[in-house]
Each structure stands twice: as C-alpha cells, then as structure tokens.
Write an enzyme that holds these catalytic residues in place. Structure first.
Site, PDB file in Angstrom:
ATOM      1  CE  LYS A  13       2.184   0.968   0.159  1.00  0.00           C
ATOM      2  NZ  LYS A  13       1.860   2.409  -0.003  1.00  0.00           N
ATOM      3  NE  ARG A  88      -4.256   1.193   2.392  1.00  0.00           N
ATOM      4  CZ  ARG A  88      -3.775   1.021   1.149  1.00  0.00           C
ATOM      5  NH1 ARG A  88      -3.404  -0.166   0.735  1.00  0.00           N
ATOM      6  NH2 ARG A  88      -3.647   2.058   0.341  1.00  0.00           N
ATOM      7  NE  ARG A 127      -0.017   6.906  -8.288  1.00  0.00           N
ATOM      8  CZ  ARG A 127       0.059   6.114  -7.210  1.00  0.00           C
ATOM      9  NH1 ARG A 127       1.169   5.457  -6.944  1.00  0.00           N
ATOM     10  NH2 ARG A 127      -0.960   5.984  -6.390  1.00  0.00           N
ATOM     11  NE  ARG A 133      -4.691   4.412  -7.891  1.00  0.00           N
ATOM     12  CZ  ARG A 133      -3.896   3.828  -7.029  1.00  0.00           C
ATOM     13  NH1 ARG A 133      -2.755   3.299  -7.434  1.00  0.00           N
ATOM     14  NH2 ARG A 133      -4.206   3.763  -5.758  1.00  0.00           N
ATOM     15  NE  ARG A 144      -5.229   6.562  -2.378  1.00  0.00           N
ATOM     16  CZ  ARG A 144      -4.373   6.555  -3.406  1.00  0.00           C
ATOM     17  NH1 ARG A 144      -4.452   7.501  -4.328  1.00  0.00           N
ATOM     18  NH2 ARG A 144      -3.471   5.622  -3.502  1.00  0.00           N
TER      19      ARG A 144
HETATM   20  P1  AMP Z   1      -3.506   1.215  -3.031  1.00  0.00           P
HETATM   21  O1  AMP Z   1      -3.371   0.921  -4.485  1.00  0.00           O
HETATM   22  O2  AMP Z   1      -2.732   0.277  -2.152  1.00  0.00           O
HETATM   23  O3  AMP Z   1      -3.201   2.667  -2.698  1.00  0.00           O
HETATM   24  O4  AMP Z   1      -5.039   0.984  -2.649  1.00  0.00           O
HETATM   25  C1  AMP Z   1      -6.072   1.691  -3.304  1.00  0.00           C
HETATM   26  C2  AMP Z   1      -7.337   1.659  -2.447  1.00  0.00           C
HETATM   27  O5  AMP Z   1      -7.764   0.299  -2.255  1.00  0.00           O
HETATM   28  C3  AMP Z   1      -7.200   2.228  -1.040  1.00  0.00           C
HETATM   29  O6  AMP Z   1      -7.347   3.641  -1.010  1.00  0.00           O
HETATM   30  C4  AMP Z   1      -8.336   1.514  -0.316  1.00  0.00           C
HETATM   31  O7  AMP Z   1      -9.592   2.057  -0.667  1.00  0.00           O
HETATM   32  C5  AMP Z   1      -8.286   0.126  -0.934  1.00  0.00           C
HETATM   33  N1  AMP Z   1      -7.361  -0.782  -0.212  1.00  0.00           N
HETATM   34  C6  AMP Z   1      -6.208  -1.327  -0.701  1.00  0.00           C
HETATM   35  N2  AMP Z   1      -5.618  -2.116   0.208  1.00  0.00           N
HETATM   36  C7  AMP Z   1      -6.399  -2.049   1.324  1.00  0.00           C
HETATM   37  C8  AMP Z   1      -6.308  -2.628   2.604  1.00  0.00           C
HETATM   38  N3  AMP Z   1      -5.281  -3.429   2.959  1.00  0.00           N
HETATM   39  N4  AMP Z   1      -7.299  -2.365   3.508  1.00  0.00           N
HETATM   40  C9  AMP Z   1      -8.345  -1.576   3.180  1.00  0.00           C
HETATM   41  N5  AMP Z   1      -8.475  -0.975   1.981  1.00  0.00           N
HETATM   42  C10 AMP Z   1      -7.524  -1.212   1.044  1.00  0.00           C
END
Ligand code: AMP
Length: 189
Positions: A13, A88, A127, A133, A144
């Site tokens: 994404k 989400r 990654r 990360r 996740r």
């Molecule tokens: P991402 O980079 O989108 O994979 O997000 C990294 C982390 O941020 C996720 O594992 C969640 O802990 C938090 N996070 C990001 N976006 C959301 C969301 N829309 N709702 C809840 N937690 C989020």
C-alpha cells in the site's frame, strides 16, 4: 478522487501510495506514518501509542480518526486523498464516511491489494532485514496479521455493499500493480 488502498500489512500500500503522490499529485494519508512521526517527535500522543505499535495492536479509533480529520482540508485542496492503512475497523470506516459527507465528499474507490500470507511473511522478513522497523520483526508481525484478519478484513463487506471495492493482484510486480491501479482509477474517474 478519494481512494482507499486496502490490504494487510506489507501488501504494498505504502509503495503504491507514494507513486500515486508523485505521478498524480494526490495526498497520501497514512495513519501508520503519522503515528510513527508522533513517536519520533516525542509528543504526548507518541508516548501514548508507542507501546501499542511495538506490540502490533491497533491504536484506538478516536486517535486515528482525529489524525485523519486534521488532514482532510489539505487533501481536499490537493484534489483528493489516498488513504493508506486507514480505515482499519468498521467504526473508522463509518467515521470516515461521515467526515467526508460533512465536507460534501465521499470515498470513490477502494482498491484491495490481494497477497497471500506466506508471501507477506517473506516480504516482511526482507523489509525487517533491510530497514529494521521494530514492528516488522516476525513475532510482532504475527500480531499485526491477526489484527488485520480480525478487525480489518471485516470491512470488505462494508465496501462491497457500497459497490466500491475493486480487487487487484498484489502478488504481481510493483509496475504491474501500478498499471492495474491506474486502470482502476481511469475507470472510476
Ligand atoms: P502501518 O504502517 O499502516 O502498518 O501501521 C503501523 C501501526 O500503526 C499498526 O500496526 C497499528 O499499531 C498502528 N495503526 C496504523 N494505522 C492504524 C489505524 N487506522 N487504526 C489503528 N491502528 C493503526
């Protein structure tokens, strides 16, 4: 044009959103990036969410909804947003529809990048090795993925009912996925 890039973590994404920003001048609204920036800045919000991100759980809906709401005027001025990693949960999707409707806008298209779990796990270990990360480590990644399956995948029927969902093969090369996204965008324009 308001677009949601939908899919599990490591589906591609972010990569595709960044390309759309460069080529189409759209604004990327990534709640993951916003939360990581809050943590890096040492803000009070960052301190509150750090543990949640480290565990791989979702932060509460009110936090991410507020982050997105703040950025909607900027996205509107640019002619549209690419929502990346948001919504989400069903509650986030409903809040987004409401916030957009209040501004006379809507989600035009939801593009689901389909990638099978073994490939996600392979991508994430690569990654993790390259970027380090913390929440890409294999144990946290399991959490996740579980959060995606339990809380995010149930959003699919929500967008199918609205007639907005298009599914793409996220296993294809970055260029091929990009071409299918462009085709879907021209179809929706
Ligand atoms: P991402 O980079 O989108 O994979 O997000 C990294 C982390 O941020 C996720 O594992 C969640 O802990 C938090 N996070 C990001 N976006 C959301 C969301 N829309 N709702 C809840 N937690 C989020």
């Amino acid at each position: 044009m308001n677009l949601i890039l939908f899919g599990p973590p490591a589906a591609g994404k972010g990569t595709q959103a960044k390309r759309l920003v460069q080529e189409h001048g759209m604004v990327q609204l990534s709640t993951g990036d916003m939360l990581r920036a809050a943590i890096a800045s040492g803000s009070e919000l960052g301190a509150r969410v750090k543990g949640v991100l480290d565990r791989g759980d979702l932060v509460t809906d009110d936090i991410v909804i507020a982050l997105i709401e703040d950025r909607l005027p900027e996205a509107e001025a640019a002619g549209g947003a690419i929502f990346d990693g948001f919504p989400r949960t069903v509650a986030q999707a409903q809040a987004l529809d409401k916030m957009l409707a209040a501004r006379g806008q809507k989600i035009d298209l939801v593009l689901r990048l389909k990638v099978d779990e073994p490939s996600l796990i392979e991508r994430i270990s690569k990654r993790f090795a390259e970027q380090g990360r913390a929440d890409d480590n294999p144990e946290v990644f399991v959490t996740r993925l579980a959060a995606y399956n339990a809380q995010t995948a149930p959003l699919l029927p929500y967008y199918i009912e609205q007639g907005k969902l298009t599914e793409l093969d996220g296993m294809a090369s970055v260029e091929t996925v990009a071409a299918s996204i462009d085709a879907a965008l021209s179809g929706a324009a």
